[in-house]
Design a protein around this motif. Structure first.
Motif, PDB file in Angstrom:
ATOM      1  N   VAL A   8       0.586  -1.135  -0.239  1.00  0.00           N
ATOM      2  CA  VAL A   8      -0.210   0.213   0.233  1.00  0.00           C
ATOM      3  C   VAL A   8       0.767   1.571  -0.198  1.00  0.00           C
ATOM      4  O   VAL A   8       0.654   2.686  -0.718  1.00  0.00           O
ATOM      5  CB  VAL A   8      -1.032   0.155   1.256  1.00  0.00           C
ATOM      6  CG1 VAL A   8      -1.817   1.386   1.500  1.00  0.00           C
ATOM      7  CG2 VAL A   8      -1.960  -0.952   1.233  1.00  0.00           C
ATOM      8  N   LEU A   9       2.001   1.405   1.178  1.00  0.00           N
ATOM      9  CA  LEU A   9       2.483   2.203   0.686  1.00  0.00           C
ATOM     10  C   LEU A   9       3.462   2.787  -0.008  1.00  0.00           C
ATOM     11  O   LEU A   9       3.478   3.927  -0.932  1.00  0.00           O
ATOM     12  CB  LEU A   9       3.716   2.362   2.451  1.00  0.00           C
ATOM     13  CG  LEU A   9       3.250   2.432   3.650  1.00  0.00           C
ATOM     14  CD1 LEU A   9       3.927   1.916   4.837  1.00  0.00           C
ATOM     15  CD2 LEU A   9       2.943   4.219   4.177  1.00  0.00           C
ATOM     16  N   ARG A  14       4.789   5.882  -5.266  1.00  0.00           N
ATOM     17  CA  ARG A  14       4.403   5.457  -6.868  1.00  0.00           C
ATOM     18  C   ARG A  14       3.488   7.070  -7.361  1.00  0.00           C
ATOM     19  O   ARG A  14       3.880   7.251  -8.467  1.00  0.00           O
ATOM     20  CB  ARG A  14       4.325   4.596  -7.318  1.00  0.00           C
ATOM     21  CG  ARG A  14       5.762   2.884  -7.240  1.00  0.00           C
ATOM     22  CD  ARG A  14       5.419   1.981  -8.425  1.00  0.00           C
ATOM     23  NE  ARG A  14       6.206   0.995  -8.165  1.00  0.00           N
ATOM     24  CZ  ARG A  14       7.779   0.583  -8.303  1.00  0.00           C
ATOM     25  NH1 ARG A  14       8.078   1.888  -9.962  1.00  0.00           N
ATOM     26  NH2 ARG A  14       8.104   0.056  -8.352  1.00  0.00           N
ATOM     27  N   ARG A  15       2.483   7.065  -7.059  1.00  0.00           N
ATOM     28  CA  ARG A  15       1.511   7.556  -7.523  1.00  0.00           C
ATOM     29  C   ARG A  15       1.733   8.870  -7.185  1.00  0.00           C
ATOM     30  O   ARG A  15       1.285   9.915  -7.576  1.00  0.00           O
ATOM     31  CB  ARG A  15       0.643   7.400  -6.805  1.00  0.00           C
ATOM     32  CG  ARG A  15      -0.585   5.831  -7.520  1.00  0.00           C
ATOM     33  CD  ARG A  15      -1.796   5.487  -7.432  1.00  0.00           C
ATOM     34  NE  ARG A  15      -1.968   4.557  -8.161  1.00  0.00           N
ATOM     35  CZ  ARG A  15      -2.848   4.801  -8.935  1.00  0.00           C
ATOM     36  NH1 ARG A  15      -3.304   6.154  -9.489  1.00  0.00           N
ATOM     37  NH2 ARG A  15      -3.470   3.947  -9.749  1.00  0.00           N
ATOM     38  N   GLY A  16       2.421   9.206  -5.974  1.00  0.00           N
ATOM     39  CA  GLY A  16       2.007  10.410  -4.784  1.00  0.00           C
ATOM     40  C   GLY A  16       1.080  10.571  -4.573  1.00  0.00           C
ATOM     41  O   GLY A  16       1.538  10.748  -3.115  1.00  0.00           O
ATOM     42  N   TYR A  24      -6.092   0.075  -4.652  1.00  0.00           N
ATOM     43  CA  TYR A  24      -6.685  -1.482  -5.079  1.00  0.00           C
ATOM     44  C   TYR A  24      -6.413  -1.357  -6.706  1.00  0.00           C
ATOM     45  O   TYR A  24      -6.178  -1.915  -7.294  1.00  0.00           O
ATOM     46  CB  TYR A  24      -8.578  -1.137  -5.235  1.00  0.00           C
ATOM     47  CG  TYR A  24      -8.948  -2.236  -5.632  1.00  0.00           C
ATOM     48  CD1 TYR A  24      -9.571  -3.581  -4.552  1.00  0.00           C
ATOM     49  CD2 TYR A  24      -9.659  -2.541  -6.863  1.00  0.00           C
ATOM     50  CE1 TYR A  24      -9.738  -4.299  -4.493  1.00  0.00           C
ATOM     51  CE2 TYR A  24     -10.429  -3.770  -7.607  1.00  0.00           C
ATOM     52  CZ  TYR A  24     -10.577  -4.597  -6.569  1.00  0.00           C
ATOM     53  OH  TYR A  24     -10.856  -5.445  -7.000  1.00  0.00           O
ATOM     54  N   ASN A  25      -6.161  -0.456  -7.258  1.00  0.00           N
ATOM     55  CA  ASN A  25      -6.245  -1.465  -8.783  1.00  0.00           C
ATOM     56  C   ASN A  25      -4.665  -1.258  -9.244  1.00  0.00           C
ATOM     57  O   ASN A  25      -4.483  -2.076 -10.277  1.00  0.00           O
ATOM     58  CB  ASN A  25      -6.701   0.576  -9.944  1.00  0.00           C
ATOM     59  CG  ASN A  25      -7.488   0.362 -11.373  1.00  0.00           C
ATOM     60  OD1 ASN A  25      -7.779  -1.015 -11.681  1.00  0.00           O
ATOM     61  ND2 ASN A  25      -6.767   1.743 -12.342  1.00  0.00           N
ATOM     62  N   ASP A  26      -4.003  -0.933  -8.640  1.00  0.00           N
ATOM     63  CA  ASP A  26      -2.239  -1.014  -8.808  1.00  0.00           C
ATOM     64  C   ASP A  26      -2.457  -2.695  -8.117  1.00  0.00           C
ATOM     65  O   ASP A  26      -1.813  -2.748  -9.378  1.00  0.00           O
ATOM     66  CB  ASP A  26      -1.561   0.048  -7.743  1.00  0.00           C
ATOM     67  CG  ASP A  26      -1.169   1.379  -8.219  1.00  0.00           C
ATOM     68  OD1 ASP A  26      -1.172   1.260  -9.816  1.00  0.00           O
ATOM     69  OD2 ASP A  26      -0.670   1.977  -7.523  1.00  0.00           O
ATOM     70  N   LEU A  27      -2.669  -2.776  -7.681  1.00  0.00           N
ATOM     71  CA  LEU A  27      -2.723  -4.032  -7.172  1.00  0.00           C
ATOM     72  C   LEU A  27      -3.515  -5.465  -7.622  1.00  0.00           C
ATOM     73  O   LEU A  27      -2.339  -6.602  -7.822  1.00  0.00           O
ATOM     74  CB  LEU A  27      -3.032  -4.263  -5.051  1.00  0.00           C
ATOM     75  CG  LEU A  27      -2.678  -3.754  -4.381  1.00  0.00           C
ATOM     76  CD1 LEU A  27      -2.730  -4.172  -3.449  1.00  0.00           C
ATOM     77  CD2 LEU A  27      -0.679  -4.021  -4.455  1.00  0.00           C
ATOM     78  N   THR A  28      -5.203  -5.018  -7.885  1.00  0.00           N
ATOM     79  CA  THR A  28      -5.310  -5.814  -9.295  1.00  0.00           C
ATOM     80  C   THR A  28      -4.610  -5.818 -10.455  1.00  0.00           C
ATOM     81  O   THR A  28      -3.911  -6.902 -11.203  1.00  0.00           O
ATOM     82  CB  THR A  28      -6.958  -5.710  -9.216  1.00  0.00           C
ATOM     83  OG1 THR A  28      -6.772  -4.262  -9.863  1.00  0.00           O
ATOM     84  CG2 THR A  28      -7.508  -6.391  -8.049  1.00  0.00           C
ATOM     85  N   SER A  29      -4.164  -4.330 -10.813  1.00  0.00           N
ATOM     86  CA  SER A  29      -3.065  -4.658 -11.785  1.00  0.00           C
ATOM     87  C   SER A  29      -2.084  -5.417 -12.174  1.00  0.00           C
ATOM     88  O   SER A  29      -1.154  -5.980 -12.934  1.00  0.00           O
ATOM     89  CB  SER A  29      -3.522  -3.361 -12.881  1.00  0.00           C
ATOM     90  OG  SER A  29      -2.524  -2.566 -12.083  1.00  0.00           O
ATOM     91  N   TRP A  30      -1.630  -5.342 -10.764  1.00  0.00           N
ATOM     92  CA  TRP A  30      -0.375  -6.466 -11.281  1.00  0.00           C
ATOM     93  C   TRP A  30      -0.376  -7.453 -10.344  1.00  0.00           C
ATOM     94  O   TRP A  30       0.882  -8.093 -10.274  1.00  0.00           O
ATOM     95  CB  TRP A  30       0.962  -5.673  -9.666  1.00  0.00           C
ATOM     96  CG  TRP A  30       1.610  -4.394  -9.743  1.00  0.00           C
ATOM     97  CD1 TRP A  30       1.469  -3.450 -10.721  1.00  0.00           C
ATOM     98  CD2 TRP A  30       1.010  -3.363  -8.459  1.00  0.00           C
ATOM     99  NE1 TRP A  30       1.713  -1.706 -10.454  1.00  0.00           N
ATOM    100  CE2 TRP A  30       1.200  -1.833  -9.426  1.00  0.00           C
ATOM    101  CE3 TRP A  30       1.622  -3.237  -7.738  1.00  0.00           C
ATOM    102  CZ2 TRP A  30       1.687  -0.647  -8.535  1.00  0.00           C
ATOM    103  CZ3 TRP A  30       1.712  -2.051  -6.396  1.00  0.00           C
ATOM    104  CH2 TRP A  30       2.619  -0.958  -7.219  1.00  0.00           C
ATOM    105  N   ALA A 105       9.971  -5.653  -5.870  1.00  0.00           N
ATOM    106  CA  ALA A 105       8.548  -5.401  -6.969  1.00  0.00           C
ATOM    107  C   ALA A 105       8.789  -3.816  -7.116  1.00  0.00           C
ATOM    108  O   ALA A 105       8.745  -2.892  -7.818  1.00  0.00           O
ATOM    109  CB  ALA A 105       7.251  -5.745  -6.584  1.00  0.00           C
ATOM    110  N   PHE A 106       9.407  -3.726  -5.212  1.00  0.00           N
ATOM    111  CA  PHE A 106      10.009  -1.696  -4.817  1.00  0.00           C
ATOM    112  C   PHE A 106      10.910  -1.550  -5.147  1.00  0.00           C
ATOM    113  O   PHE A 106      11.413  -0.363  -4.724  1.00  0.00           O
ATOM    114  CB  PHE A 106       9.165  -1.578  -3.438  1.00  0.00           C
ATOM    115  CG  PHE A 106       7.578  -1.212  -3.969  1.00  0.00           C
ATOM    116  CD1 PHE A 106       7.004  -0.206  -5.010  1.00  0.00           C
ATOM    117  CD2 PHE A 106       6.808  -3.098  -3.108  1.00  0.00           C
ATOM    118  CE1 PHE A 106       4.989  -0.654  -5.299  1.00  0.00           C
ATOM    119  CE2 PHE A 106       5.226  -2.855  -3.009  1.00  0.00           C
ATOM    120  CZ  PHE A 106       4.720  -1.512  -4.269  1.00  0.00           C
ATOM    121  N   MET A 107      12.447  -2.791  -4.962  1.00  0.00           N
ATOM    122  CA  MET A 107      13.548  -2.350  -5.061  1.00  0.00           C
ATOM    123  C   MET A 107      14.633  -1.506  -5.649  1.00  0.00           C
ATOM    124  O   MET A 107      14.918  -1.425  -5.396  1.00  0.00           O
ATOM    125  CB  MET A 107      14.140  -3.903  -5.347  1.00  0.00           C
ATOM    126  CG  MET A 107      14.224  -3.826  -6.889  1.00  0.00           C
ATOM    127  SD  MET A 107      15.793  -5.682  -7.665  1.00  0.00           S
ATOM    128  CE  MET A 107      15.342  -5.283  -9.147  1.00  0.00           C
TER     129      MET A 107
END
Length: 185
Positions: A8-9, A14-16, A24-30, A105-107
Motif C-alpha cells: 500500500v505504501l 509511486r503515484r504521489g 486497489y487498481n494497482d494491486l489488481t493490475s499488478w 517489486a519495489f527494489m
C-alpha cells in the motif's frame, strides 16, 4: 500485515497521491494476489491503519480537477516513507518468498548499491542455511519428521534455488539491469 503495508505504501509513493481505489487498481493490475497472500479487500483496512499510525495523511481531492464525487486521497508522510524503506530493506533480505517478492517489486525505489548489499546479505544467509540443512541427520525410516530425508531434501532444494535466484539477480544488477532511485536515464 507488513506485506500489505509495504504494498500500500509503495503504491501511494509511486503515484504521489492516491485514493483507495487507485491502490486497489494497482494491486489488481499488478496481479499481486498471484505472488503474495494479499487480498485486494485488505487495502481499505490497511489505509485506515496507516492513517491512524501517522504513516499516511488524507488529502482533499480538488473538485475542479476530478470528475465525479470527491474521494479521500492519501499521501505518505515522512514517517510513512521511513516505514516503507524499513519494510523494503527487510523484504529484500527475507527468506519468506511472498515478502521477498514484494521487495523485488519495489527494489527500484532504493539505490542500486544498497539493493545489491541487501541481496548479498540475503545470499550469505541462504548459504549458511543451505550448509546447515546439509548437516541435518536423516533416516531411511524416519523416527521423527525432522529426520525425514524428503522433508530435509525439499528444504535444501528450496534454499539452494533461492540462493541461485538471488545470485542471478545480483549479477543482473551489477551489469546495470533496471533503473534505480537516483539514476538518470
Amino acid at each position: 500485515m507488513s506485506t500489505v503495508r509495504l504494498l500500500v505504501l509503495g503504491s501511494i509513493l509511486r503515484r504521489g497521491v492516491s485514493h483507495g481505489y487507485g491502490v486497489y487498481n494497482d494491486l489488481t493490475s499488478w496481479r499481486a494476489e498471484t505472488w503474495t497472500n494479499v487480498k485486494p479487500g485488505s487495502i481499505y483496512h490497511a489505509l485506515e491503519k496507516l492513517e491512524a499510525q501517522g504513516l499516511t495523511r488524507t488529502e482533499t481531492s480538488d473538485p475542479q480537477v476530478k470528475l465525479g464525487p470527491s474521494r479521500t486521497e492519501y499521501s505518505v508522510t515522512e514517517q510513512g516513507k521511513t516505514e516503507f524503506e524499513t519494510l523494503l530493506r527487510a523484504a529484500l533480505q527475507s527468506f519468506e518468498i511472498q515478502t521477498f517478492a514484494v521487495g523485488i517489486a519495489f527494489m527500484d525505489m532504493l539505490p542500486r548499491r544498497e539493493v545489491m548489499g541487501l541481496l548479498e546479505r540475503r545470499a550469505s544467509a541462504l548459504k549458511e542455511s543451505a550448509a546447515f540443512l546439509r548437516t541435518l541427520p536423516t533416516e531411511e525410516a524416519p523416527s521423527e519428521p525432522s529426520k525425514h530425508p524428503e522433508l530435509v531434501g525439499i528444504w535444501e532444494q528450496y534454499v539452494e534455488n533461492e540462493l541461485s535466484g538471488t545470485l542471478k539477480l545480483i549479477g543482473k544488477l551489477e551489469s546495470g539491469t533496471y533503473k534505480f532511485a537516483g539514476e538518470n536515464g
